[in-house]
Design a protein around this motif. Sequence first.
Motif, PDB file in Angstrom:
ATOM      1  N   PHE A  73       0.844  -1.210   0.000  1.00  0.00           N
ATOM      2  CA  PHE A  73       0.000   0.000   0.000  1.00  0.00           C
ATOM      3  C   PHE A  73       0.876   1.256   0.000  1.00  0.00           C
ATOM      4  CE2 PHE A  73      -2.586   3.344   1.749  1.00  0.00           C
ATOM      5  CZ  PHE A  73      -3.896   3.053   1.443  1.00  0.00           C
ATOM      6  N   ARG A  74       1.844   1.282   0.906  1.00  0.00           N
ATOM      7  CA  ARG A  74       2.678   2.490   1.020  1.00  0.00           C
ATOM      8  C   ARG A  74       3.529   2.712  -0.226  1.00  0.00           C
ATOM      9  NH1 ARG A  74       3.972   4.886   6.044  1.00  0.00           N
ATOM     10  NH2 ARG A  74       3.146   3.865   7.890  1.00  0.00           N
ATOM     11  N   ARG A  78       3.826   6.002  -2.668  1.00  0.00           N
ATOM     12  CA  ARG A  78       5.078   6.686  -3.024  1.00  0.00           C
ATOM     13  C   ARG A  78       5.250   6.772  -4.536  1.00  0.00           C
ATOM     14  NH1 ARG A  78       7.035   3.857   1.635  1.00  0.00           N
ATOM     15  NH2 ARG A  78       7.815   2.109   0.427  1.00  0.00           N
ATOM     16  N   GLU A  79       4.888   5.695  -5.234  1.00  0.00           N
ATOM     17  CA  GLU A  79       5.036   5.709  -6.697  1.00  0.00           C
ATOM     18  C   GLU A  79       4.154   6.784  -7.332  1.00  0.00           C
ATOM     19  OE1 GLU A  79       6.049   1.003  -7.042  1.00  0.00           O
ATOM     20  OE2 GLU A  79       4.295   1.758  -8.129  1.00  0.00           O
ATOM     21  N   TYR A  80       2.929   6.896  -6.870  1.00  0.00           N
ATOM     22  CA  TYR A  80       2.046   7.940  -7.395  1.00  0.00           C
ATOM     23  C   TYR A  80       2.624   9.314  -7.084  1.00  0.00           C
ATOM     24  CZ  TYR A  80      -1.886   5.447  -9.384  1.00  0.00           C
ATOM     25  OH  TYR A  80      -2.673   4.696 -10.213  1.00  0.00           O
ATOM     26  N   ARG A  81       3.103   9.460  -5.865  1.00  0.00           N
ATOM     27  CA  ARG A  81       3.580  10.774  -5.459  1.00  0.00           C
ATOM     28  C   ARG A  81       4.764  11.195  -6.332  1.00  0.00           C
ATOM     29  NH1 ARG A  81       6.010  13.108  -0.150  1.00  0.00           N
ATOM     30  NH2 ARG A  81       5.743  15.291  -0.726  1.00  0.00           N
ATOM     31  N   SER A  82       5.700  10.284  -6.548  1.00  0.00           N
ATOM     32  CA  SER A  82       6.865  10.693  -7.337  1.00  0.00           C
ATOM     33  C   SER A  82       6.521  10.806  -8.819  1.00  0.00           C
ATOM     34  CB  SER A  82       8.056   9.773  -7.074  1.00  0.00           C
ATOM     35  OG  SER A  82       7.931   8.585  -7.806  1.00  0.00           O
ATOM     36  N   ALA A  83       5.615   9.956  -9.311  1.00  0.00           N
ATOM     37  CA  ALA A  83       5.256  10.041 -10.734  1.00  0.00           C
ATOM     38  C   ALA A  83       4.532  11.352 -11.048  1.00  0.00           C
ATOM     39  CB  ALA A  83       4.386   8.854 -11.129  1.00  0.00           C
ATOM     40  N   GLU A  88      -0.735  17.018  -7.607  1.00  0.00           N
ATOM     41  CA  GLU A  88      -1.242  16.502  -6.335  1.00  0.00           C
ATOM     42  C   GLU A  88      -1.820  15.113  -6.535  1.00  0.00           C
ATOM     43  OE1 GLU A  88      -1.378  17.836  -3.270  1.00  0.00           O
ATOM     44  OE2 GLU A  88      -0.361  19.689  -3.890  1.00  0.00           O
ATOM     45  N   VAL A  89      -1.568  14.235  -5.559  1.00  0.00           N
ATOM     46  CA  VAL A  89      -2.208  12.925  -5.568  1.00  0.00           C
ATOM     47  C   VAL A  89      -3.078  12.819  -4.321  1.00  0.00           C
ATOM     48  CG1 VAL A  89      -1.902  10.430  -5.594  1.00  0.00           C
ATOM     49  CG2 VAL A  89      -0.237  11.897  -6.768  1.00  0.00           C
ATOM     50  N   HIS A  90      -4.354  12.596  -4.539  1.00  0.00           N
ATOM     51  CA  HIS A  90      -5.278  12.403  -3.428  1.00  0.00           C
ATOM     52  C   HIS A  90      -5.757  10.965  -3.454  1.00  0.00           C
ATOM     53  CE1 HIS A  90      -6.535  16.573  -1.928  1.00  0.00           C
ATOM     54  NE2 HIS A  90      -5.448  16.728  -2.635  1.00  0.00           N
ATOM     55  N   TYR A  91      -5.525  10.240  -2.365  1.00  0.00           N
ATOM     56  CA  TYR A  91      -6.045   8.878  -2.267  1.00  0.00           C
ATOM     57  C   TYR A  91      -7.564   8.959  -2.079  1.00  0.00           C
ATOM     58  CZ  TYR A  91      -7.193   4.370  -0.160  1.00  0.00           C
ATOM     59  OH  TYR A  91      -7.780   3.170   0.138  1.00  0.00           O
ATOM     60  N   ALA A  92      -8.311   8.210  -2.896  1.00  0.00           N
ATOM     61  CA  ALA A  92      -9.776   8.194  -2.788  1.00  0.00           C
ATOM     62  C   ALA A  92     -10.176   7.237  -1.670  1.00  0.00           C
ATOM     63  CB  ALA A  92     -10.403   7.766  -4.112  1.00  0.00           C
ATOM     64  N   GLY A  93     -10.496   7.797  -0.531  1.00  0.00           N
ATOM     65  CA  GLY A  93     -10.701   7.005   0.679  1.00  0.00           C
ATOM     66  C   GLY A  93     -11.801   5.960   0.580  1.00  0.00           C
ATOM     67  N   GLU A 108       2.790   9.193   3.853  1.00  0.00           N
ATOM     68  CA  GLU A 108       3.406   9.123   2.523  1.00  0.00           C
ATOM     69  C   GLU A 108       3.220  10.426   1.747  1.00  0.00           C
ATOM     70  OE1 GLU A 108       5.478   6.923   1.934  1.00  0.00           O
ATOM     71  OE2 GLU A 108       4.931   5.363   3.383  1.00  0.00           O
ATOM     72  N   GLY A 109       2.556  11.399   2.364  1.00  0.00           N
ATOM     73  CA  GLY A 109       2.502  12.740   1.774  1.00  0.00           C
ATOM     74  C   GLY A 109       1.409  12.964   0.744  1.00  0.00           C
TER      75      GLY A 109
END
Length: 460
Positions: A73-74, A78-83, A88-93, A108-109
Amino acid sequence: MSRFVHPAGDRHAEILPEDRPPQAPADLNTLDPTIWPRTSSRADGSITIGGVDVRDLAEQYGTPLYVVDEEDFRSRCREYRSAFEGGEVHYAGKAFLCREAARWVMQEGLGLDVCSAGELAVALSVGFPPERITMHGNNKSPAELERAVQAGVGHIVVDSYEEIARLGFLAERHGVRPKVLIRVTVGVEAHTHEFIATAHDDQKFGLSLSSGAAAEAARRILALPQLELVGLHSHIGSQITDTAGFEVAATRLAKLMVQIQQEHGVVLPELDLGGGYGVAYVEGDETLDVKEIADSLREIVARVAQAAHLPVPRLTVEPGRSIAAIAGVTLYEVGTIKDVEGLRTYVSVDGGMSDNVRTALYGADYTARLASRASDAAPMLSRLVGKHCESGDMVVRDLWLPQDLAPGDLVAVAGTGAYCRSLASNYNYLPKPAVVAVAGGASRVIVQRETEDDLLRGQL
Ligand SMILES: *Cc1c(COP(=O)(O)O)cnc(C)c1O
């Protein structure tokens, strides 16, 4: 693989499996790395995840059990964040949310999307920075909107005219100026590699581009000094493995941006293209490379903005499934096994549509393995079914399991990390299973199993 879209057209509607020709895989013990959690392997015959043997998990916590590979999961966060660096990357809860998952997303920011006061409460309870939260929903209640305004969430996605007036009132009452996006229905619906671009938008979400409702929403928001219109939002579907639909959506949104600029002299700095990135549930399913999709979306947005003579807006994406799905598996204990002559073997497990409704709801595809041991027995065509009073109560419609499968064996269903726990019910008064996180050889409960007391609570 030829596929078709569920005719019901539900927003969650996904892909029905075609009638796959029964073809047994060469080896029933392998774990395809695109489908199983990143830290999973078969060590001593049995499956281990995060360094923990599933037999120990079943013994310690019981079954059915949701197991989440924390590192999987983490690492996807991180991959989304750096890509998407620079955006902005928002995780859809709604894919899978609990307090611990919210902490992982926070650490993970990433930002977080919520669409109810309950989801917001989960996030706020662990100190999730409100400015990194976006509030969605086609029917947010006045109380939910007030909670969001009060908490100071970073963005509210406006989905109706009523909401604009309510938000203006609430903003004034609380002395804040919320940033809002307009949820635009762009007339694009995408499922896997196919998308349909339509002129009309027959659905409950958003404000229609073609009817002029989205432009009217912009007018109304810009007329209220209490609200800050920062951009446009669209979410075109789920299980998408191709960017063509996003391109049509971005092009249509850019046209509206130009219109708003010409009419009001306002340049909107943000563009939110939603989520919907596909994952592989069964062998042969397409997977998406996060880096590729990021590069492709960035390129599309830059090109579209340039063509419309707009500054390139800041891009936001909202992956849910593609962060959570593969990290999770469900462990079940095998109960009755029935050979329905000449057809297949029905293998019943101790859960079912109450912990995974996706198969029954929209014919979702899954795969499963015998998890508590390896087996060299010949494959048998099987159907993994639950214990509920519905013949549609299937977990895996078609799969191969070893012929020596026996009651008491553990099976693991892959790819259940998203939209399983979050869609779980108490049908037939089954308690919802616990969620256990595994990492570095250790396990811990992050959501407790419901008890009989939980089931009876609140009743007269
Ligand atoms: C459901 C949803 C998402 C996430 O969709 P996935 O298919 O899980 O990636 C993102 N944005 C919005 C607005 C949604 O409703």
